[in-house]
Scaffold this active site. Sequence first.
Site, PDB file in Angstrom:
ATOM      1  N   LYS A   1      16.637 -63.549 -41.746  1.00 33.29           N
ATOM      2  CA  LYS A   1      16.159 -64.348 -42.887  1.00 33.29           C
ATOM      3  C   LYS A   1      17.290 -64.567 -43.882  1.00 33.29           C
ATOM      4  CE  LYS A   1      13.908 -62.383 -46.563  1.00 33.29           C
ATOM      5  NZ  LYS A   1      14.488 -62.724 -47.876  1.00 33.29           N
ATOM      6  N   ASN A   2      17.957 -63.487 -44.263  1.00 34.04           N
ATOM      7  CA  ASN A   2      18.906 -63.625 -45.371  1.00 34.04           C
ATOM      8  C   ASN A   2      20.183 -64.359 -44.978  1.00 34.04           C
ATOM      9  OD1 ASN A   2      17.094 -62.547 -47.101  1.00 34.04           O
ATOM     10  ND2 ASN A   2      17.977 -60.485 -47.126  1.00 34.04           N
TER      11      ASN A   2
ATOM     12  N   CYS B   1      10.998 -62.536 -54.859  1.00 29.83           N
ATOM     13  CA  CYS B   1      10.084 -61.419 -55.092  1.00 29.83           C
ATOM     14  C   CYS B   1      10.380 -60.779 -56.438  1.00 29.83           C
ATOM     15  CB  CYS B   1      10.250 -60.378 -53.987  1.00 29.83           C
ATOM     16  SG  CYS B   1       9.536 -60.870 -52.420  1.00 29.83           S
TER      17      CYS B   1
ATOM     18  N   ARG C   1      16.206 -59.640 -62.236  1.00 31.43           N
ATOM     19  CA  ARG C   1      17.061 -60.268 -61.214  1.00 31.43           C
ATOM     20  C   ARG C   1      17.840 -61.410 -61.868  1.00 31.43           C
ATOM     21  NH1 ARG C   1      14.131 -61.041 -55.467  1.00 31.43           N
ATOM     22  NH2 ARG C   1      16.271 -60.868 -54.706  1.00 31.43           N
TER      23      ARG C   1
ATOM     24  N   ASP D   1      16.343 -53.039 -48.889  1.00 28.54           N
ATOM     25  CA  ASP D   1      15.239 -53.745 -48.232  1.00 28.54           C
ATOM     26  C   ASP D   1      14.460 -52.837 -47.276  1.00 28.54           C
ATOM     27  OD1 ASP D   1      16.071 -55.923 -49.646  1.00 28.54           O
ATOM     28  OD2 ASP D   1      17.147 -56.850 -47.980  1.00 28.54           O
TER      29      ASP D   1
ATOM     30  N   ARG E   1       6.797 -64.694 -45.594  1.00 30.17           N
ATOM     31  CA  ARG E   1       8.080 -65.177 -46.126  1.00 30.17           C
ATOM     32  C   ARG E   1       9.243 -64.669 -45.285  1.00 30.17           C
ATOM     33  NH1 ARG E   1       9.924 -64.076 -51.835  1.00 30.17           N
ATOM     34  NH2 ARG E   1      11.718 -64.882 -50.712  1.00 30.17           N
TER      35      ARG E   1
END
Length: 424
Positions: free
Chosen positions: A23-24, A117, A122, A306, A398
Amino acid sequence: MEEVIRIKGQKLLNGTVQISGSKNLCVALIPASILARDVVVIHNIPPISDVYNLIEILETLDICVQYHKDTLIIDSSNVKYRDLDMTAMERLRASYYFYSVLLGMYKKLEAKSIGGCRLGERPIDLHIKAFEQLGAKFEIKNNSYYFDGSNLHSGHIVFDKISVGATINAVLLAIQIKGKTIIENAAIEPEITELNKFLIKMGASIEGLGTSTLIIRGGKDLHGTEFYNIPDRIEVGTYALIGAATAKELTIKNVIKEHIQSLLDLFDLLEVNYEIQNKSELIVRKSTIKKGIIVLTAPYPGFPTDLQQPLTSFLSVNEGTSVIIESIYTNRFAHIKELNEMGANINVTNMNIIIHGVKELKGLVVSGKDLRGAASLVLAGLMAKGETVVRGLEYINRGYENMIKKLRKIHANIELGLEDFGEN
Ligand code: EPU
């Protein structure tokens, strides 16, 4: 009615799970592909909602996108500037990679704030500072960001904190600016190294891959290319913890061992029963954890934040007391209240998660509030006695491709359900 995940726990899992693309990494590859103003083909793109949101943003920039099976074909030959004010921008944090891409291409940018999220503060100050080092001017007016790139120049960026996103944004802007830019204290996550390989295939000049100093000779002509996304190391870690908690034998396919070394080191300390087979398969078996452990989350190659949430669930049923020091996010703890309601015994002081192992968890209705938190509750549900209902399916979607299908394939008693919580 709300779609939920229904799990009957304490079933012994067995079988094989195939890991999807990262994903990232793909959330950076997709915006970066525009720089080619040409056709870019990327394989192993998971059908997760972050990807669909990025496709929506590409399409509003007049970019033609085809997504067949796991291959994305992005043709940006007719890309047009547009203010980044669409709602899709607010659905994921990585949408800010469009900032550097469009600022370099059009020398200006207007954008609404980004999403992601909620894990505590952040900020994006490191991104802004990096852009300013490269000559951009920035201001906020009426809740919108304005960037002026009319005087962009190469430069020397020294990050005072390691940031994945700011490193990527700095690289994406620097490769568009003529001259030599040096980036120091860059993050060295595998996703950054792979993105840099992709940009080099497109024609960029970047040295220092995999190190914290990147040297970029910018302004090269970029062109289309073809690229393979790497397996998602956080998905590997999530299933590895599921295997260690609940599986007779779980074979996880598509693993790059060095990307999960910090987890394997932890498994060694905890005496988890695992092995690596044929270089890219991780086999994990249910293991009784007899001692506590201290774990610090840290930038790569440290233990990933994570995986902090799934690890918290895993360590909650245990014979010892463990401490996880969450050093990256100030508030990645929403799962803990839910785990405690399921019978866990966990306290958080400052950013230390203190987990007193209990004999077992009990099934309950629990709510995931973010991506990895929701995944950690699925793991808790698989471990728990009785039925667990996990809310927050939209977070799982997601970042995890077909989690329920993959778990059913390894014989988990899990299904989608509909519940009326009487809230609307
Ligand atoms: N930070 C700042 N200022 C900034 C940017 C970051 O203070 O301008 C702080 C953050 O608040 C955080 C720390 O620096 O405390 C590290 O944040 P980083 O910028 O590295 O995180 P990110 O780029 O926003 C990516 C992943 C996250 C992952 C982190 C850390 C993507 C799209 N997201 O976020 O992934 O947790 O790196 O490894 O790549 C997830 O997949 O669940 C996820 C949240």
